[in-house]
Design an enzyme around this catalytic site. Structure first.
Site, PDB file in Angstrom:
ATOM      1  N   LEU A 128      -1.401 -39.390   1.785  1.00  0.00           N
ATOM      2  CA  LEU A 128      -0.779 -38.197   2.334  1.00  0.00           C
ATOM      3  C   LEU A 128      -1.563 -36.981   1.871  1.00  0.00           C
ATOM      4  CD1 LEU A 128       2.939 -39.083   1.509  1.00  0.00           C
ATOM      5  CD2 LEU A 128       1.862 -39.184   3.767  1.00  0.00           C
ATOM      6  N   ALA A 129      -1.309 -35.843   2.500  1.00  0.00           N
ATOM      7  CA  ALA A 129      -2.018 -34.633   2.077  1.00  0.00           C
ATOM      8  C   ALA A 129      -1.818 -34.390   0.589  1.00  0.00           C
ATOM      9  CB  ALA A 129      -1.548 -33.423   2.887  1.00  0.00           C
ATOM     10  N   GLU A 130      -0.594 -34.548   0.098  1.00  0.00           N
ATOM     11  CA  GLU A 130      -0.346 -34.374  -1.336  1.00  0.00           C
ATOM     12  C   GLU A 130       0.718 -35.336  -1.830  1.00  0.00           C
ATOM     13  OE1 GLU A 130      -2.922 -30.965  -1.669  1.00  0.00           O
ATOM     14  OE2 GLU A 130      -1.411 -31.294  -0.125  1.00  0.00           O
ATOM     15  N   THR A 131       0.518 -35.765  -3.070  1.00  0.00           N
ATOM     16  CA  THR A 131       1.545 -36.439  -3.854  1.00  0.00           C
ATOM     17  C   THR A 131       1.823 -35.548  -5.055  1.00  0.00           C
ATOM     18  OG1 THR A 131       0.866 -38.650  -3.150  1.00  0.00           O
ATOM     19  CG2 THR A 131       2.137 -38.491  -5.185  1.00  0.00           C
TER      20      THR A 131
END
Length: 263
Positions: free
Chosen positions: A45-48
């Site tokens: 994902l774009a960010e965790t």
């Protein structure tokens, strides 16, 4: 084997399958950095986001599939949503981050992020490989500590832009955003971070810490409505408040999962 609970939240939307997805893990303490990076890479994902309590609030870190980042808005919103909806945290939340304190307030139908403002700094020219992507030269260029931005003629130009990931990646470690005045919003934007493993980010809270000061000056107003014109799309209510930018949005939980880490 260590078993952890992870939530996936769509941020800057009131429903799933829109906005920007982020994974969130609320920890007692940090995992080894390599493990946190591996989880982010696995999620793709774009960010965790990883958060831990610090006695007064929360320490917060963000990882893309490629590396840890200094600033992320949508994963902060997602973290606040998990703390409020799952862990029953009430009232304002304060997060200690690489860009300083970020406060999140709970509203009746969403959340307000209190972010540091990063003033736009002028840029003289784009690298030739990126300038070649525009049939008409951008109207203006500016940057902050992590991104370069191009101002296009109108919303249609923003929506029609065809990114070249290889060309944009040559800006690394900087990433790239485009913006214009909106038709139904004060301004629109899109954001590309291929060097961080994100070809196009669906809705990016952090870039508004610079877009809001820019458009507040251009439009002569401090309260603005923004739309990030990605395929998923997202609405952001924005306000320039001195040296801070207030960004308002909603969030929706998509998934709760158990992840299994080897000892």
């Amino acid at each position: 084997m260590t078993i952890l609970t992870m939530h996936q939240v769509d941020a800057f939307t009131d429903r799933v399958f829109a906005g920007n997805p982020a994974a969130v893990l609320i920890l007692d303490d940090w995992l080894p950095e390599a493990t946190m990076q591996a989880i982010a890479n696995e999620n793709n994902l774009a960010e965790t986001a990883f958060a831990r309590p610090n006695g007064n609030g929360w320490d917060l870190r963000w990882f893309t599939p490629a590396h840890e980042v200094n600033f992320c808005g949508h994963a902060t919103l997602a973290t606040a949503h998990v703390l409020a909806s799952v862990h029953r945290v009430r009232g304002d939340m304060e997060f200690v981050t690489r860009v300083g304190p970020i406060r999140v307030s709970q509203l009746g139908n969403g959340y307000r992020l209190d972010l540091p403002a990063f003033a736009p700094e002028p840029v003289e020219a784009l690298p030739p490989a990126i300038a070649a992507l525009f049939p008409v030269p951008p109207r203006a260029l500016f940057r902050n500590f992590e991104n370069v931005f191009a101002v296009l003629a109108d919303e249609e130009a923003v929506r029609a832009f065809m990114p070249d990931a290889a060309a944009i990646a040559t800006l690394a470690p900087l990433c790239f955003g485009i913006t214009a005045r909106g038709e139904n919003h004060d301004f629109v934007s899109r954001y590309f971070a291929p060097s961080a493993g994100i070809p196009e980010d669906p809705v990016t809270g952090s870039i508004h810490a610079t877009l809001v000061p820019y458009w507040a000056r251009e439009l002569g107003k401090t309260r603005l409505e923004a739309f990030q014109a990605s395929a998923r799309g997202g609405h952001l209510g924005c306000e320039l408040a001195g040296e801070r930018v207030l960004v308002t949005g909603q969030a929706a939980t998509f998934m709760k999962a158990e992840i299994y880490l080897p000892e």
